[in-house]
Design a protein around this motif. Structure first.
Motif, short mmCIF file in Angstrom:
data_model
loop_
_atom_site.label_atom_id
_atom_site.label_comp_id
_atom_site.label_asym_id
_atom_site.label_seq_id
_atom_site.Cartn_x
_atom_site.Cartn_y
_atom_site.Cartn_z
N LEU A 8 -54.64 -55.37 73.74
CA LEU A 8 -54.21 -54.85 72.45
C LEU A 8 -55.47 -54.43 71.68
CD1 LEU A 8 -52.16 -54.68 69.98
CD2 LEU A 8 -52.77 -57.05 69.55
N VAL A 9 -55.43 -53.25 71.12
CA VAL A 9 -56.55 -52.76 70.33
C VAL A 9 -56.09 -52.61 68.89
CG1 VAL A 9 -58.32 -51.00 70.06
CG2 VAL A 9 -57.36 -51.46 72.32
N ARG A 10 -56.77 -53.27 68.00
CA ARG A 10 -56.41 -53.17 66.58
C ARG A 10 -57.35 -52.23 65.86
NH1 ARG A 10 -54.22 -58.62 63.74
NH2 ARG A 10 -52.13 -58.43 64.55
N SER A 11 -56.86 -51.70 64.76
CA SER A 11 -57.66 -50.74 64.00
C SER A 11 -58.89 -51.39 63.37
CB SER A 11 -56.81 -50.08 62.92
OG SER A 11 -56.27 -51.06 62.06
N GLY A 70 -60.93 -53.14 64.93
CA GLY A 70 -61.93 -53.29 65.98
C GLY A 70 -61.70 -54.45 66.91
N LEU A 71 -60.69 -55.24 66.63
CA LEU A 71 -60.42 -56.41 67.48
C LEU A 71 -59.70 -55.98 68.76
CD1 LEU A 71 -60.37 -59.54 67.79
CD2 LEU A 71 -58.12 -59.48 66.71
N VAL A 72 -60.13 -56.54 69.86
CA VAL A 72 -59.49 -56.30 71.16
C VAL A 72 -59.00 -57.65 71.69
CG1 VAL A 72 -59.83 -55.56 73.55
CG2 VAL A 72 -60.93 -54.30 71.68
N LEU A 73 -57.73 -57.69 72.03
CA LEU A 73 -57.14 -58.90 72.61
C LEU A 73 -56.64 -58.54 74.00
CD1 LEU A 73 -54.96 -59.88 69.53
CD2 LEU A 73 -56.89 -61.21 70.37
N CYS A 74 -57.04 -59.30 74.99
CA CYS A 74 -56.56 -59.07 76.34
C CYS A 74 -55.86 -60.33 76.82
CB CYS A 74 -57.71 -58.72 77.28
SG CYS A 74 -58.46 -57.11 76.93
N ILE A 75 -54.80 -60.12 77.55
CA ILE A 75 -54.03 -61.28 78.00
C ILE A 75 -53.34 -60.95 79.32
CG2 ILE A 75 -51.98 -60.66 76.66
CD1 ILE A 75 -51.77 -63.80 76.18
N ALA A 76 -53.23 -61.96 80.13
CA ALA A 76 -52.58 -61.78 81.42
C ALA A 76 -51.81 -63.05 81.77
CB ALA A 76 -53.61 -61.49 82.50
N LYS A 77 -50.73 -62.83 82.47
CA LYS A 77 -49.93 -63.98 82.92
C LYS A 77 -49.60 -63.76 84.39
CE LYS A 77 -45.69 -66.47 81.64
NZ LYS A 77 -44.45 -66.34 80.84
N GLY A 99 -67.66 -51.24 72.22
CA GLY A 99 -67.39 -50.73 73.56
C GLY A 99 -66.09 -51.21 74.15
N PHE A 100 -65.64 -52.40 73.78
CA PHE A 100 -64.42 -52.95 74.37
C PHE A 100 -63.18 -52.15 73.96
CE2 PHE A 100 -67.29 -56.36 75.22
CZ PHE A 100 -66.76 -57.07 76.28
N ALA A 101 -63.16 -51.74 72.70
CA ALA A 101 -61.99 -50.99 72.22
C ALA A 101 -61.84 -49.68 72.98
CB ALA A 101 -62.12 -50.73 70.72
N THR A 102 -62.95 -49.05 73.28
CA THR A 102 -62.91 -47.78 74.01
C THR A 102 -62.35 -48.00 75.41
OG1 THR A 102 -64.85 -47.05 72.77
CG2 THR A 102 -64.29 -45.82 74.75
N VAL A 103 -62.82 -49.05 76.06
CA VAL A 103 -62.33 -49.35 77.41
C VAL A 103 -60.85 -49.70 77.36
CG1 VAL A 103 -62.54 -50.90 79.39
CG2 VAL A 103 -64.60 -50.14 78.19
N ALA A 104 -60.48 -50.54 76.41
CA ALA A 104 -59.09 -50.97 76.31
C ALA A 104 -58.16 -49.79 76.03
CB ALA A 104 -58.94 -52.03 75.22
N ALA A 105 -58.64 -48.86 75.22
CA ALA A 105 -57.82 -47.69 74.89
C ALA A 105 -57.59 -46.80 76.11
CB ALA A 105 -58.48 -46.88 73.78
N GLY A 106 -58.42 -46.96 77.13
CA GLY A 106 -58.28 -46.15 78.33
C GLY A 106 -57.36 -46.76 79.38
N ILE A 107 -56.75 -47.87 79.04
CA ILE A 107 -55.85 -48.53 80.00
C ILE A 107 -54.52 -47.78 80.07
CG2 ILE A 107 -54.49 -50.62 80.42
CD1 ILE A 107 -56.85 -52.21 79.24
#
Lengths: 121, 168
Positions: free
Chosen positions: A57-60, A62-69, A84-92
């Protein structure tokens, strides 16, 4: 009649070869270690288990939250505001192989978004 | 004969006039006319020097004051802009770093909420929604710190989210 059957067989083989063209791979959500989790978004969605998921999840702000189950009902999550994380996350996307690394404090230390045709079904 | 007489008279008149003129200009020192004449070159030279000095000074003054004014104005504007930007940045940082009293209270409450949930080992959809809503008021760093105990607890398996989707 034999000729028609032969032609039909050839046609089926041709279609089958087209469908299976290209290399594919499947990666369900896997916790490789205490600090790394991988998985393909689409494969998690269509996995045999109904509980798997992986994503970020990318928030405006700048916070990036990643989660997996995983199929074993084990969660792993991390968060970061590092550049840099937000850019990568936005490319998912659906065919992205996500590799998330994290530390004991729950902070994401690395994030990879591997977009490739291999993970397109 | 008469021609000679005429030329002689003319020459005599000329010499007489010249003599008178020379006598007039060659009067004794002390006469006003003589002083004026002797001072004229000095006065002219002095006036010229003064004029040049005045012109020089006045031109310099105009240019210098203009440049000084332009520099002063540019520096003032630059300082004002830098001051405004610094104030805006400070305000933005303060806004991000220091939520208002209500938000601080909510953050404190949320921390307790999460601690209670961790102790109970349960985390449900309504809990996730509660924290997410509060997160909208916080900066990324603040929200990260808020949910950190929850993230650690989830990764350690000490709390098991009972919901579909993201737990925070």
């Amino acid at each position: 009649m034999r000729s028609v059957g032969f032609k039909l067989g050839l046609a089926i083989m041709a279609v089958a070869s087209v469908v299976s063209a290209g290399s594919t791979s499947s990666k369900v959500v896997t916790h490789n270690s205490a600090t790394e989790t991988t998985g393909v978004v689409r494969d998690a969605r269509f996995s045999a288990s109904a509980i798997e998921f992986i994503g970020c999840l990318v928030r405006s702000n700048g916070l990036v939250l990643c989660i997996a189950k995983s199929a074993g009902d084990v969660y792993r999550s991390c968060s970061t505001t590092a550049a840099g994380f937000a850019t990568v996350a936005a490319g998912i996307g659906p065919n992205t192989l996500i590799t998330m690394n994290y530390n004991a404090a729950g902070t994401c230390t690395a994030l990879e978004a591997y977009n490739t045709s291999i993970y397109l079904d | 004969m008469s021609g000679r007489v005429i030329r002689g008279l003319a020459l005599g008149s000329f010499l007489l006039a010249t003599g008178v003129a020379v006598g007039w200009w060659g009067r004794a020192p002390g006469s006003p006319r003589s002083e004026t004449a002797s001072l004229r070159p000095l006065a002219i030279e002095d006036a010229r020097r003064r004029a040049e000095a005045v012109n020089h000074v006045s031109v310099q003054a105009v240019d210098t004051s203009g440049i000084q004014e332009a520099v002063r104005k540019a520096v003032s504007e630059e300082l004002a802009r830098a001051r405004d930007e610094a104030v805006l940045e400070d305000e933005a940082e303060l806004t991000a770093a220091e939520p208002d009293a209500d938000t601080l209270l909510q953050v404190h409450s949320a921390h307790q909420y999460i601690e209670t949930a961790i102790r109970s080992g349960r985390w449900e959809a309504k809990d996730a929604e509660h924290i997410r809503t509060l997160g909208h008021e916080l900066s990324g760093e603040q929200y990260q710190e808020l949910i950190r105990p929850l993230v650690i607890a989830i990764n350690a398996g000490t709390i098991r989210p009972n919901l579909e989707g993201l737990p925070f």
